[in-house]
Scaffold this motif. Structure first.
Motif, short mmCIF file in Angstrom:
data_model
loop_
_atom_site.label_atom_id
_atom_site.label_comp_id
_atom_site.label_asym_id
_atom_site.label_seq_id
_atom_site.Cartn_x
_atom_site.Cartn_y
_atom_site.Cartn_z
N THR A 104 19.96 23.40 1.86
CA THR A 104 19.22 24.64 2.03
C THR A 104 18.30 24.88 0.85
N VAL A 105 17.32 25.77 1.06
CA VAL A 105 16.43 26.11 -0.05
C VAL A 105 17.20 26.85 -1.14
N GLU A 106 18.29 27.57 -0.75
CA GLU A 106 19.11 28.25 -1.76
C GLU A 106 19.76 27.24 -2.70
N VAL A 215 25.96 34.89 4.32
CA VAL A 215 25.82 33.52 4.82
C VAL A 215 25.03 32.64 3.85
N SER A 216 23.88 33.14 3.35
CA SER A 216 23.03 32.32 2.48
C SER A 216 23.77 31.87 1.24
N ALA A 217 24.47 32.80 0.59
CA ALA A 217 25.21 32.45 -0.62
C ALA A 217 26.33 31.46 -0.29
N ALA A 218 26.99 31.66 0.85
CA ALA A 218 28.08 30.75 1.23
C ALA A 218 27.54 29.35 1.48
N ALA A 260 35.55 28.04 -2.87
CA ALA A 260 34.10 28.14 -2.68
C ALA A 260 33.71 29.47 -2.04
N LEU A 261 34.62 30.07 -1.28
CA LEU A 261 34.32 31.32 -0.57
C LEU A 261 34.84 32.56 -1.31
#
Length: 393
Positions: A104-106, A215-218, A260-261
């Motif tokens: 992802t771009v993140e 969602v993005s951070a995860a 991770a979460l």
């Protein structure tokens, strides 16, 4: 597709003109700084875990060295128009490659942040050791971070362009794969969908249900092969999304996923063989419906899931178990219900029941006597004990 012209996000006008002695010291450390930056990115950005070896590791190393080399060329020039095109083009192509790899771009921007931090720390140490003066060091810092801004903007542009072309096709194929997994498509159809999406099947998939805002951070912290089902499959509550996270099936994989979460309100279903991901998703959805707060491991709530599987059946069972108390005064029936529940859960240990209900042991003895008058021999019947335990748990 030919790469588009990349317009820098930040125009740099700061001129450093590093002293030759400082520039030589930095150049001698270039490979070392690049390697340390790459190692730290791989260690701190989960999407890059395992990327040190093979072609991807070499691509990352080359991109970092090209960026740092271009920066040193810029920093040693006395004018503000030193050529940056090779480094900018390299950053653009890196962004396209990361999109093709499924990152992802993140994750890409997180890698830039980590790389900038490590590179600045090491280069600043080397510059200070070489005798750079404070004023020049301040201009040097400004130039470093403006340069990183330009490179990251170029990489985001490359990532976006790739997704808008071949990446868009792959994304559609990934969405079709997620749909096939969650709608119970035949195994041969799912395997074909995975092949079309250029997606390597893992040993297991774990369904995760979490708020859309997280969602993005995860995704930044999870395996880059993570699938995100679209809205046209049986889904989570409003405002939530589902993910299917690849795993190895090893003992340490689940604790790593939960770490991770951390900090999210995710509900994590059980790990399942990847072709059986729908079972993990159904479990995660049922657990989400329990209304628990914070990070929830569905494996820790199996009893609650079981008891809540058919609320109407449980209500009927409770009514049947408590029917003998229906003719008593409501207050008496309530006390005896609490006592029966505690007596069952503590296997008849009077002191434990008394402690839980905050009453004297003699009171427990009296109430159990009342229960025996009402229920008779059923209190010793294993079938009734099971029914009552499930009804009152």
């Amino acid at each position: 597709m030919a790469s588009r012209s990349v317009r820098p996000a930040t125009q740099m006008h700061t001129v450093v003109g590093l002293d030759p002695q400082v520039a030589d010291a930095l150049r001698s450390r270039l490979a070392e700084v690049a390697d340390r930056a790459v190692l730290t990115i791989i260690d701190e950005v989960p999407s890059y875990a395992g990327s040190l070896s093979g072609r991807m590791g070499e691509v990352i190393r080359n991109a970092v060295q090209l960026a740092l080399g271009g920066f040193l060329t810029l920093a040693t020039r006395q004018d503000a128009d030193a050529p940056k095109a090779p480094a900018i083009e390299g950053a653009y192509q890196l962004g396209r490659g990361e999109a093709r790899s499924g990152r992802t771009v993140e994750a890409l921007l997180a890698a830039y942040r980590v790389g900038a931090r490590v590179s600045w720390r090491d280069m600043a140490d080397a510059a200070v050791a070489a005798g750079i003066d404070p004023g020049q060091l301040a201009r040097f810092a400004e130039l470093v971070f403006a340069y990183i801004d330009e490179l990251s903007a170029a990489s985001v542009a490359g990532h976006t362009d790739e997704l808008e072309s071949s990446g868009r096709v792959r994304q559609r194929n990934l969405e079709r794969l997620a749909r096939a997994l969650l709608t119970g498509a035949p195994a041969d159809a799912v395997n074909a969908a995975a092949e079309r999406a250029d997606w390597e099947p893992p040993a297991t998939l774990t369904a995760v249900v979490l708020p859309e805002s997280q969602v993005s951070a995860a995704l930044t912290a999870l395996d880059s092969r993570t699938l995100q089902p679209t809205d046209d499959v049986p889904g989570p509550p409003e405002g939530h999304a589902s993910l299917l996270v690849p795993g190895t099936g090893s003992a340490g994989a689940r604790p790593a996923l939960l770490r991770a979460l951390q900090g999210t309100d995710a509900v994590v279903g059980p790990g399942a063989p990847w072709l059986e991901a729908a079972a993990s998703h159904r479990r995660a959805l049922r657990c989400a419906a329990l209304g628990l707060e914070g990070l929830v491991d569905a494996d820790e709530h199996l009893a609650a899931l079981l008891l809540g599987a058919d609320p109407e059946a449980r209500a009927d069972l409770r009514a049947r178990v408590l029917a003998p108390l229906a003719d008593l005064r409501p207050s008496t029936a309530e006390k005896l219900t609490d006592t029966l529940r505690s007596w069952l859960l503590h296997h008849g240990r009077r002191d434990a029941v008394a402690e839980e209900l905050f009453v004297h042991a003699q009171t427990v003895r009296y109430r159990v006597g009342q229960l025996r008058e009402v229920y008779g021999d059923r209190l010793e019947d294993p079938a009734f004990v099971l029914d009552a335990t499930l009804a009152l748990a």
